[in-house]
Design a protein around this motif. Structure first.
Motif, PDB file in Angstrom:
ATOM      1  N   ARG A  62       0.620  -1.350   0.129  1.00  0.00           N
ATOM      2  CA  ARG A  62      -0.075   0.094   0.025  1.00  0.00           C
ATOM      3  C   ARG A  62       0.918   1.093   0.018  1.00  0.00           C
ATOM      4  NH1 ARG A  62      -2.308  -4.118   1.742  1.00  0.00           N
ATOM      5  NH2 ARG A  62      -4.461  -4.591   1.441  1.00  0.00           N
ATOM      6  N   ALA A  63       2.109   1.261   0.472  1.00  0.00           N
ATOM      7  CA  ALA A  63       3.174   2.371   0.395  1.00  0.00           C
ATOM      8  C   ALA A  63       3.000   2.914  -0.922  1.00  0.00           C
ATOM      9  CB  ALA A  63       4.434   1.830   1.042  1.00  0.00           C
ATOM     10  N   ALA A  64       3.016   4.174  -0.914  1.00  0.00           N
ATOM     11  CA  ALA A  64       3.185   4.903  -2.241  1.00  0.00           C
ATOM     12  C   ALA A  64       3.592   6.364  -2.206  1.00  0.00           C
ATOM     13  CB  ALA A  64       1.694   5.066  -3.096  1.00  0.00           C
ATOM     14  N   ALA A  65       3.968   6.902  -3.047  1.00  0.00           N
ATOM     15  CA  ALA A  65       4.377   8.562  -2.871  1.00  0.00           C
ATOM     16  C   ALA A  65       2.989   9.235  -2.167  1.00  0.00           C
ATOM     17  CB  ALA A  65       4.416   9.083  -4.491  1.00  0.00           C
ATOM     18  N   GLY A  66       3.390   9.964  -1.360  1.00  0.00           N
ATOM     19  CA  GLY A  66       2.347  10.803  -0.596  1.00  0.00           C
ATOM     20  C   GLY A  66       1.868  10.125   0.853  1.00  0.00           C
ATOM     21  N   SER A  67       2.696   8.820   0.765  1.00  0.00           N
ATOM     22  CA  SER A  67       2.197   7.933   2.178  1.00  0.00           C
ATOM     23  C   SER A  67       3.602   8.108   3.074  1.00  0.00           C
ATOM     24  CB  SER A  67       1.673   6.624   1.919  1.00  0.00           C
ATOM     25  OG  SER A  67       2.769   5.893   1.346  1.00  0.00           O
ATOM     26  N   ILE A  68       3.209   7.842   4.418  1.00  0.00           N
ATOM     27  CA  ILE A  68       4.406   7.825   5.261  1.00  0.00           C
ATOM     28  C   ILE A  68       4.153   6.721   6.019  1.00  0.00           C
ATOM     29  CG2 ILE A  68       5.191   8.957   7.642  1.00  0.00           C
ATOM     30  CD1 ILE A  68       3.867  11.714   6.611  1.00  0.00           C
ATOM     31  N   VAL A  69       5.305   5.980   6.202  1.00  0.00           N
ATOM     32  CA  VAL A  69       5.563   4.613   6.722  1.00  0.00           C
ATOM     33  C   VAL A  69       6.599   5.042   7.926  1.00  0.00           C
ATOM     34  CG1 VAL A  69       6.300   2.272   6.502  1.00  0.00           C
ATOM     35  CG2 VAL A  69       5.376   3.489   4.706  1.00  0.00           C
ATOM     36  N   VAL A  70       6.165   4.200   9.280  1.00  0.00           N
ATOM     37  CA  VAL A  70       6.823   4.464  10.342  1.00  0.00           C
ATOM     38  C   VAL A  70       7.462   2.797  10.609  1.00  0.00           C
ATOM     39  CG1 VAL A  70       7.160   4.694  12.803  1.00  0.00           C
ATOM     40  CG2 VAL A  70       5.854   6.464  11.489  1.00  0.00           C
ATOM     41  N   THR A  71       8.598   2.716  10.559  1.00  0.00           N
ATOM     42  CA  THR A  71       9.283   1.402  10.714  1.00  0.00           C
ATOM     43  C   THR A  71      10.670   1.229  11.192  1.00  0.00           C
ATOM     44  OG1 THR A  71       9.648  -0.877   9.867  1.00  0.00           O
ATOM     45  CG2 THR A  71       9.862   0.750   8.550  1.00  0.00           C
ATOM     46  N   ALA A  72      11.192   0.461  12.201  1.00  0.00           N
ATOM     47  CA  ALA A  72      12.626   0.336  12.304  1.00  0.00           C
ATOM     48  C   ALA A  72      13.177  -0.938  11.615  1.00  0.00           C
ATOM     49  CB  ALA A  72      12.653  -0.014  13.739  1.00  0.00           C
ATOM     50  N   ASP A  73      11.996  -1.392  10.685  1.00  0.00           N
ATOM     51  CA  ASP A  73      12.666  -2.874   9.848  1.00  0.00           C
ATOM     52  C   ASP A  73      13.056  -2.284   8.626  1.00  0.00           C
ATOM     53  OD1 ASP A  73      12.054  -4.870   7.681  1.00  0.00           O
ATOM     54  OD2 ASP A  73      11.450  -5.875   9.358  1.00  0.00           O
ATOM     55  N   ILE A  74      14.460  -2.437   8.348  1.00  0.00           N
ATOM     56  CA  ILE A  74      15.094  -1.799   7.289  1.00  0.00           C
ATOM     57  C   ILE A  74      14.721  -2.447   5.899  1.00  0.00           C
ATOM     58  CG2 ILE A  74      17.720  -1.284   6.310  1.00  0.00           C
ATOM     59  CD1 ILE A  74      18.563  -1.168   9.284  1.00  0.00           C
ATOM     60  N   PRO A  75      14.608  -3.745   5.870  1.00  0.00           N
ATOM     61  CA  PRO A  75      14.024  -4.073   4.398  1.00  0.00           C
ATOM     62  C   PRO A  75      12.788  -3.680   4.139  1.00  0.00           C
ATOM     63  CG  PRO A  75      15.141  -6.013   5.737  1.00  0.00           C
ATOM     64  CD  PRO A  75      14.974  -4.743   6.822  1.00  0.00           C
ATOM     65  N   LEU A  76      11.835  -3.441   5.121  1.00  0.00           N
ATOM     66  CA  LEU A  76      10.658  -2.799   4.723  1.00  0.00           C
ATOM     67  C   LEU A  76      10.825  -1.465   4.440  1.00  0.00           C
ATOM     68  CD1 LEU A  76       7.413  -2.812   4.549  1.00  0.00           C
ATOM     69  CD2 LEU A  76       7.615  -2.286   7.314  1.00  0.00           C
ATOM     70  N   ALA A  77      11.521  -0.696   4.998  1.00  0.00           N
ATOM     71  CA  ALA A  77      11.903   0.590   4.869  1.00  0.00           C
ATOM     72  C   ALA A  77      12.318   0.700   3.333  1.00  0.00           C
ATOM     73  CB  ALA A  77      13.007   1.335   5.660  1.00  0.00           C
ATOM     74  N   ASP A  78      13.464  -0.212   2.960  1.00  0.00           N
ATOM     75  CA  ASP A  78      13.979  -0.315   1.577  1.00  0.00           C
ATOM     76  C   ASP A  78      12.851  -0.668   0.383  1.00  0.00           C
ATOM     77  OD1 ASP A  78      15.737  -0.474  -0.533  1.00  0.00           O
ATOM     78  OD2 ASP A  78      15.606  -2.539  -0.507  1.00  0.00           O
ATOM     79  N   ASP A  98      18.959   7.759  -0.837  1.00  0.00           N
ATOM     80  CA  ASP A  98      20.673   8.148  -0.516  1.00  0.00           C
ATOM     81  C   ASP A  98      21.110   7.397   0.655  1.00  0.00           C
ATOM     82  OD1 ASP A  98      20.632   9.855  -2.780  1.00  0.00           O
ATOM     83  OD2 ASP A  98      20.241  11.447  -1.473  1.00  0.00           O
ATOM     84  N   SER A  99      20.165   6.982   1.646  1.00  0.00           N
ATOM     85  CA  SER A  99      20.583   6.355   2.835  1.00  0.00           C
ATOM     86  C   SER A  99      20.186   4.838   2.914  1.00  0.00           C
ATOM     87  CB  SER A  99      20.043   7.113   3.800  1.00  0.00           C
ATOM     88  OG  SER A  99      18.663   6.932   4.057  1.00  0.00           O
ATOM     89  N   ILE A 100      19.408   4.230   2.271  1.00  0.00           N
ATOM     90  CA  ILE A 100      18.900   2.927   2.493  1.00  0.00           C
ATOM     91  C   ILE A 100      19.893   1.924   2.209  1.00  0.00           C
ATOM     92  CG2 ILE A 100      17.741   2.502   0.159  1.00  0.00           C
ATOM     93  CD1 ILE A 100      16.272   1.770   3.760  1.00  0.00           C
ATOM     94  N   GLY A 101      20.643   2.409   0.953  1.00  0.00           N
ATOM     95  CA  GLY A 101      21.850   1.307   1.026  1.00  0.00           C
ATOM     96  C   GLY A 101      22.710   1.014   2.064  1.00  0.00           C
ATOM     97  N   SER A 102      23.303   2.157   2.778  1.00  0.00           N
ATOM     98  CA  SER A 102      24.050   1.888   3.892  1.00  0.00           C
ATOM     99  C   SER A 102      23.460   1.173   5.068  1.00  0.00           C
ATOM    100  CB  SER A 102      24.716   3.384   4.158  1.00  0.00           C
ATOM    101  OG  SER A 102      23.821   4.480   4.551  1.00  0.00           O
ATOM    102  N   ALA A 103      22.214   1.733   5.226  1.00  0.00           N
ATOM    103  CA  ALA A 103      21.483   0.831   6.303  1.00  0.00           C
ATOM    104  C   ALA A 103      21.220  -0.378   6.193  1.00  0.00           C
ATOM    105  CB  ALA A 103      19.927   1.582   6.325  1.00  0.00           C
ATOM    106  N   LEU A 104      21.003  -0.896   4.907  1.00  0.00           N
ATOM    107  CA  LEU A 104      20.852  -2.390   4.577  1.00  0.00           C
ATOM    108  C   LEU A 104      22.198  -2.919   4.730  1.00  0.00           C
ATOM    109  CD1 LEU A 104      18.823  -2.358   1.322  1.00  0.00           C
ATOM    110  CD2 LEU A 104      18.030  -3.678   3.346  1.00  0.00           C
ATOM    111  N   ALA A 105      23.408  -2.272   4.418  1.00  0.00           N
ATOM    112  CA  ALA A 105      24.853  -2.864   4.508  1.00  0.00           C
ATOM    113  C   ALA A 105      25.192  -3.000   6.066  1.00  0.00           C
ATOM    114  CB  ALA A 105      25.794  -2.136   3.691  1.00  0.00           C
ATOM    115  N   GLY A 106      24.769  -1.937   6.767  1.00  0.00           N
ATOM    116  CA  GLY A 106      24.963  -2.003   8.269  1.00  0.00           C
ATOM    117  C   GLY A 106      24.194  -3.171   8.904  1.00  0.00           C
TER     118      GLY A 106
END
Length: 154
Positions: A62-78, A98-106
């Motif tokens: 359901r996530a799309a442009a114009g929506s906001i997602v709150v999560t600490a789950d990095i794969p979901l964030a990606d 710009d930041s999700i790649g380094s978050a996934l790597a970490g």
């Protein structure tokens, strides 16, 4: 502007409700088990069952442009960032293209270190400063989206 919360272990639900009430946002609490609905904002609970990543899948669909997602789950964030959603972690850190790649790597590095027995445990407990940062970041995101823009993170 929907606000999707990965609710099972979200420590900033009360803060999200406060912002949602201020702006009249609809909140979708997505969980594997029943939760108490807030009274201070418009909220709907979606109980998805216990399947692996069931809550993540529901939100990501359901996530799309114009929506906001709150999560600490990095794969979901990606997944949500790739769909154009604004994604905010519980510490107030936004996840961006710009930041999700380094978050996934970490995340992968920490998993490897835990598997080797070098590291243990999870993140530190959420501080009052983290909660304040979350409120500020969520407020910025809502204001930007209401102007038809993506937030500009400092």
């Amino acid at each position: 502007m929907p606000l999707y919360i990965d609710a099972d272990a979200c420590p900033v639900k009360a803060e999200a409700y406060k912002v949602a009430a201020r702006y009249g946002l609809k909140v979708w609490l997505v969980s594997n088990a029943p939760l108490r609905l807030p009274t201070e904002c418009r909220a709907e609970l979606v109980v998805v069952g216990s399947g692996f990543d069931a809550a993540d899948d529901w939100i990501a669909e359901r996530a799309a442009a114009g929506s906001i997602v709150v999560t600490a789950d990095i794969p979901l964030a990606d997944r949500c960032v790739k769909k154009g959603a604004v994604v905010i972690g519980s510490t107030g850190r936004p996840f961006t293209s710009d930041s999700i790649g380094s978050a996934l790597a970490g995340r992968a590095l920490m998993a490897d270190l835990r598997d080797m027995g070098v590291a243990s445990g999870g993140p530190p407990p959420l501080s009052q400063r983290d909660r304040s940062q979350f409120l500020q970041t969520l407020d910025q995101a809502v204001q930007a989206l209401r102007r038809g823009q993506m937030p500009r993170w400092r």
